[in-house]
Design a protein around this motif. Structure first.
Motif, PDB file in Angstrom:
ATOM      1  N   TRP A  88      -2.418  -7.286  -4.757  1.00  0.00           N
ATOM      2  CA  TRP A  88      -1.197  -7.155  -5.552  1.00  0.00           C
ATOM      3  C   TRP A  88      -0.908  -5.508  -6.066  1.00  0.00           C
ATOM      4  CZ3 TRP A  88       1.769  -5.200  -9.423  1.00  0.00           C
ATOM      5  CH2 TRP A  88       3.102  -5.592  -9.380  1.00  0.00           C
ATOM      6  N   HIS A  89      -1.852  -5.039  -6.573  1.00  0.00           N
ATOM      7  CA  HIS A  89      -1.861  -3.778  -7.135  1.00  0.00           C
ATOM      8  C   HIS A  89      -1.590  -2.604  -5.895  1.00  0.00           C
ATOM      9  CE1 HIS A  89      -1.392  -4.335 -11.517  1.00  0.00           C
ATOM     10  NE2 HIS A  89      -2.037  -5.517 -11.271  1.00  0.00           N
ATOM     11  N   VAL A  90      -2.843  -2.877  -5.042  1.00  0.00           N
ATOM     12  CA  VAL A  90      -2.800  -1.899  -4.021  1.00  0.00           C
ATOM     13  C   VAL A  90      -1.574  -1.886  -3.132  1.00  0.00           C
ATOM     14  CG1 VAL A  90      -3.975  -1.459  -1.712  1.00  0.00           C
ATOM     15  CG2 VAL A  90      -5.556  -2.138  -3.633  1.00  0.00           C
ATOM     16  N   LEU A  91      -1.203  -3.162  -2.979  1.00  0.00           N
ATOM     17  CA  LEU A  91       0.427  -3.105  -2.227  1.00  0.00           C
ATOM     18  C   LEU A  91       1.466  -2.602  -3.120  1.00  0.00           C
ATOM     19  CD1 LEU A  91       0.798  -6.747  -0.674  1.00  0.00           C
ATOM     20  CD2 LEU A  91       0.655  -4.528   0.411  1.00  0.00           C
ATOM     21  N   HIS A  92       1.458  -2.859  -4.253  1.00  0.00           N
ATOM     22  CA  HIS A  92       2.278  -2.274  -5.335  1.00  0.00           C
ATOM     23  C   HIS A  92       2.589  -0.597  -5.179  1.00  0.00           C
ATOM     24  CE1 HIS A  92       4.753  -1.855  -8.880  1.00  0.00           C
ATOM     25  NE2 HIS A  92       4.131  -0.891  -9.158  1.00  0.00           N
ATOM     26  N   HIS A  93       1.315  -0.012  -5.167  1.00  0.00           N
ATOM     27  CA  HIS A  93       1.367   1.409  -5.176  1.00  0.00           C
ATOM     28  C   HIS A  93       1.594   1.857  -3.624  1.00  0.00           C
ATOM     29  CE1 HIS A  93       0.159   1.627  -9.318  1.00  0.00           C
ATOM     30  NE2 HIS A  93      -0.844   0.803  -9.267  1.00  0.00           N
ATOM     31  N   TYR A 116      11.445   5.976   2.537  1.00  0.00           N
ATOM     32  CA  TYR A 116       9.799   6.134   2.395  1.00  0.00           C
ATOM     33  C   TYR A 116       9.025   5.275   3.730  1.00  0.00           C
ATOM     34  CZ  TYR A 116       4.883   5.718   0.844  1.00  0.00           C
ATOM     35  OH  TYR A 116       3.726   5.810   0.699  1.00  0.00           O
ATOM     36  N   ARG A 117       8.209   6.126   4.433  1.00  0.00           N
ATOM     37  CA  ARG A 117       7.574   5.476   5.333  1.00  0.00           C
ATOM     38  C   ARG A 117       6.160   5.602   4.649  1.00  0.00           C
ATOM     39  NH1 ARG A 117       9.813   5.358  10.370  1.00  0.00           N
ATOM     40  NH2 ARG A 117       7.565   5.641  11.460  1.00  0.00           N
ATOM     41  N   ALA A 118       5.693   4.342   4.568  1.00  0.00           N
ATOM     42  CA  ALA A 118       4.423   4.049   4.043  1.00  0.00           C
ATOM     43  C   ALA A 118       3.385   4.080   5.094  1.00  0.00           C
ATOM     44  CB  ALA A 118       4.131   2.526   3.315  1.00  0.00           C
ATOM     45  N   PRO A 119       1.974   4.777   4.818  1.00  0.00           N
ATOM     46  CA  PRO A 119       1.146   4.980   5.799  1.00  0.00           C
ATOM     47  C   PRO A 119       0.822   3.332   6.262  1.00  0.00           C
ATOM     48  CG  PRO A 119       0.188   5.762   3.775  1.00  0.00           C
ATOM     49  CD  PRO A 119       1.706   5.371   3.731  1.00  0.00           C
ATOM     50  N   MET A 120       0.304   3.241   7.627  1.00  0.00           N
ATOM     51  CA  MET A 120      -0.055   1.955   7.997  1.00  0.00           C
ATOM     52  C   MET A 120      -1.399   1.615   7.267  1.00  0.00           C
ATOM     53  SD  MET A 120       1.580   0.449  10.165  1.00  0.00           S
ATOM     54  CE  MET A 120       3.134   1.007  10.588  1.00  0.00           C
ATOM     55  N   ALA A 121      -1.552   0.336   6.854  1.00  0.00           N
ATOM     56  CA  ALA A 121      -2.777  -0.041   6.029  1.00  0.00           C
ATOM     57  C   ALA A 121      -4.041   0.423   6.840  1.00  0.00           C
ATOM     58  CB  ALA A 121      -3.027  -1.564   6.109  1.00  0.00           C
ATOM     59  N   SER A 122      -4.123   0.488   7.857  1.00  0.00           N
ATOM     60  CA  SER A 122      -5.295   0.923   8.741  1.00  0.00           C
ATOM     61  C   SER A 122      -5.685   2.259   8.652  1.00  0.00           C
ATOM     62  CB  SER A 122      -5.159   0.772  10.308  1.00  0.00           C
ATOM     63  OG  SER A 122      -4.045   1.552  10.700  1.00  0.00           O
ATOM     64  N   GLU A 123      -4.781   3.018   7.828  1.00  0.00           N
ATOM     65  CA  GLU A 123      -4.944   4.592   7.465  1.00  0.00           C
ATOM     66  C   GLU A 123      -5.091   4.654   6.075  1.00  0.00           C
ATOM     67  OE1 GLU A 123      -1.517   6.400  10.531  1.00  0.00           O
ATOM     68  OE2 GLU A 123      -0.803   5.382   8.832  1.00  0.00           O
ATOM     69  N   VAL A 124      -5.295   3.534   5.441  1.00  0.00           N
ATOM     70  CA  VAL A 124      -5.605   3.589   3.983  1.00  0.00           C
ATOM     71  C   VAL A 124      -6.982   3.055   3.606  1.00  0.00           C
ATOM     72  CG1 VAL A 124      -4.715   2.447   1.707  1.00  0.00           C
ATOM     73  CG2 VAL A 124      -2.833   3.236   3.600  1.00  0.00           C
ATOM     74  N   THR A 125      -7.757   3.706   2.724  1.00  0.00           N
ATOM     75  CA  THR A 125      -8.864   3.217   2.145  1.00  0.00           C
ATOM     76  C   THR A 125      -8.881   2.832   0.909  1.00  0.00           C
ATOM     77  OG1 THR A 125     -10.138   5.004   3.806  1.00  0.00           O
ATOM     78  CG2 THR A 125     -11.511   4.058   2.081  1.00  0.00           C
ATOM     79  N   VAL A 126      -9.480   1.397   0.739  1.00  0.00           N
ATOM     80  CA  VAL A 126      -9.478   0.985  -0.574  1.00  0.00           C
ATOM     81  C   VAL A 126     -11.090   0.973  -0.757  1.00  0.00           C
ATOM     82  CG1 VAL A 126      -9.062  -0.819  -2.088  1.00  0.00           C
ATOM     83  CG2 VAL A 126      -7.601  -0.203  -0.290  1.00  0.00           C
ATOM     84  N   ALA A 185      -8.194  -8.616   5.144  1.00  0.00           N
ATOM     85  CA  ALA A 185      -7.483  -9.428   6.173  1.00  0.00           C
ATOM     86  C   ALA A 185      -6.091  -8.930   6.099  1.00  0.00           C
ATOM     87  CB  ALA A 185      -7.186 -10.669   5.270  1.00  0.00           C
ATOM     88  N   MET A 186      -5.694  -7.837   5.165  1.00  0.00           N
ATOM     89  CA  MET A 186      -4.522  -7.162   5.223  1.00  0.00           C
ATOM     90  C   MET A 186      -4.568  -5.771   6.046  1.00  0.00           C
ATOM     91  SD  MET A 186      -3.774  -7.928   1.168  1.00  0.00           S
ATOM     92  CE  MET A 186      -2.562  -6.812   0.891  1.00  0.00           C
ATOM     93  N   GLY A 187      -5.675  -5.535   6.450  1.00  0.00           N
ATOM     94  CA  GLY A 187      -5.806  -4.598   7.391  1.00  0.00           C
ATOM     95  C   GLY A 187      -6.295  -3.186   6.703  1.00  0.00           C
ATOM     96  N   TYR A 188      -6.744  -3.317   5.483  1.00  0.00           N
ATOM     97  CA  TYR A 188      -7.059  -1.893   4.875  1.00  0.00           C
ATOM     98  C   TYR A 188      -8.664  -1.541   5.288  1.00  0.00           C
ATOM     99  CZ  TYR A 188      -2.957  -2.189   1.950  1.00  0.00           C
ATOM    100  OH  TYR A 188      -1.728  -2.169   1.214  1.00  0.00           O
ATOM    101  N   ARG A 189      -8.953  -0.503   5.342  1.00  0.00           N
ATOM    102  CA  ARG A 189     -10.117   0.176   5.335  1.00  0.00           C
ATOM    103  C   ARG A 189     -10.831  -0.018   4.161  1.00  0.00           C
ATOM    104  NH1 ARG A 189      -8.804   5.543   8.490  1.00  0.00           N
ATOM    105  NH2 ARG A 189      -8.427   6.376   6.188  1.00  0.00           N
TER     106      ARG A 189
END
Ligand code: GLV
Length: 337
Positions: free
Chosen positions: A128-133, A153-163, A181-185
């Motif tokens: 939730w917090h990752v998505l929130h930000h 606002y155009r958010a980067p795709m999840a696949s471009e975001v590293t958690v 599962a949500m597509g993040y790196r």
């Protein structure tokens, strides 16, 4: 549960307390509740387990008959009255306040709660917090108040975001699964490096925390608190993080050097933070975090276990110990978690 009397033995007239007979595995386990800030017996009164008789220290007639305790932030001398204690269970996933207790006897087995359900709850909270930000949900909530329809606002795709995850135990693994599962790196710093999970890059060894932080757009702290991890979220670590990164702090307050975070936010190096745990809880009303425009504060509520699950695990861990096995929730006292 206040009317409970201790099914203990009469106190000996003199000499050391005799060791209680542990062979009777059918009798309820007498468990003393040790917590300085909380009345754990009152907390658990709706959730009894027939295998456990939970008592406050002042209800114990014969301290020598007590072989098991549950604890959360016990007083410094909390264990002194109980010479025959065999097992102490945390009422939570963390054991730091027990390990740090000066009166904890060295031979006692310390256990913690390991709960898949709690770990899934943690995963949802972190996601939730990752998505929130990432999706700037705070802006939409503000816009709604102003009846403003702003799609710019155009958010980067999840696949471009590293958690990056600090800690890869049960909580870390469930959180990683949810984020994958949500597509993040997803990158994770794991002390042992033993666990593997599809889609998660695992770093271990002494430089792992810094290496994960250096690549994390969102850094989620799920580490246990030990001497090694105290103050780990400090200015040096923040300086290695990418500009505009976000800290999501779900471990323990003592992981974070709070002035260092404020400085990193105020000079704009970190974009935001979500904080669920604090050095001083409840968070004092004059803490700068409450009103900080880029900080989300929650009151140590990332995840919970049910009280009946806690008592169930206490009974099972204790039964394993008495049977001569290593309880499934036993912690490694040398590692500190
Ligand atoms: C909560 O803080 C826990 O240790 O489970």
């Amino acid at each position: 549960m206040t009317e409970t009397t201790t099914p203990g033995r009469p106190a000996p007239d003199s000499g050391p307390a005799p060791s209680p007979d542990l062979a009777d595995t059918t009798a309820p386990i007498l468990v003393v509740a040790l917590s300085e800030p909380f009345d754990l017996v009152a907390n658990f009164k709706e959730d009894q387990d027939p295998r456990v008789t939970l008592v406050r220290p002042d209800e114990v007639e014969d301290p020598g008959a007590v072989t098991c305790a549950i604890a959360w932030r016990p007083a410094a001398d909390a264990f002194d009255p109980y010479p025959n204690i065999k097992m102490v269970s945390s009422i939570a996933a963390g054991v730091d306040s027990i390990m740090d207790c000066p009166s904890l006897p060295s031979g006692v087995t310390v256990t913690r709660i390991r709960d898949e359900e709690q770990a899934r709850m943690m995963a949802g909270f972190a996601a939730w917090h990752v998505l929130h930000h990432h999706r700037r949900m705070g802006d939409y909530l503000d816009n709604q108040k102003a009846a403003r329809w702003d799609r710019s606002y155009r958010a980067p795709m999840a696949s471009e975001v590293t958690v990056g995850l600090l800690g890869f135990g049960l909580m870390g693994q469930h959180t990683a699964r949810a984020l994958v599962a949500m597509g993040y790196r997803v990158l994770a710093a794991s002390r042992s490096g033993n666990a593997a999970l599809d889609g998660v890059e695992i770093l271990s060894g002494p430089g792992a925390v810094a290496a994960v932080a250096a690549r994390a757009d969102y850094l989620v702290n799920l580490l246990p608190l030990t001497d090694e991890t105290r103050d780990i979220l400090d200015a040096a670590l923040f300086a290695t993080m990418p500009a505009g990164a976000v800290l999501i702090q779900l471990g323990r307050g003592e992981h974070l050097v709070e002035p260092d975070l404020l400085a990193a936010l105020d000079r704009g190096h970190l974009a935001a933070a979500s904080l669920d745990v604090f050095r001083d809880e409840p968070l004092p009303a004059d803490s700068p975090f409450w009103a900080h425009p880029r900080v989300v504060v929650t009151p140590h509520k990332a995840s919970d276990t049910t009280r009946s699950e806690i008592l169930r695990q206490v009974a099972e861990n204790y039964a394993a110990l008495i049977a001569g096995e290593t309880p499934p929730g036993a912690v490694d006292r040398d590692a500190g978690y």
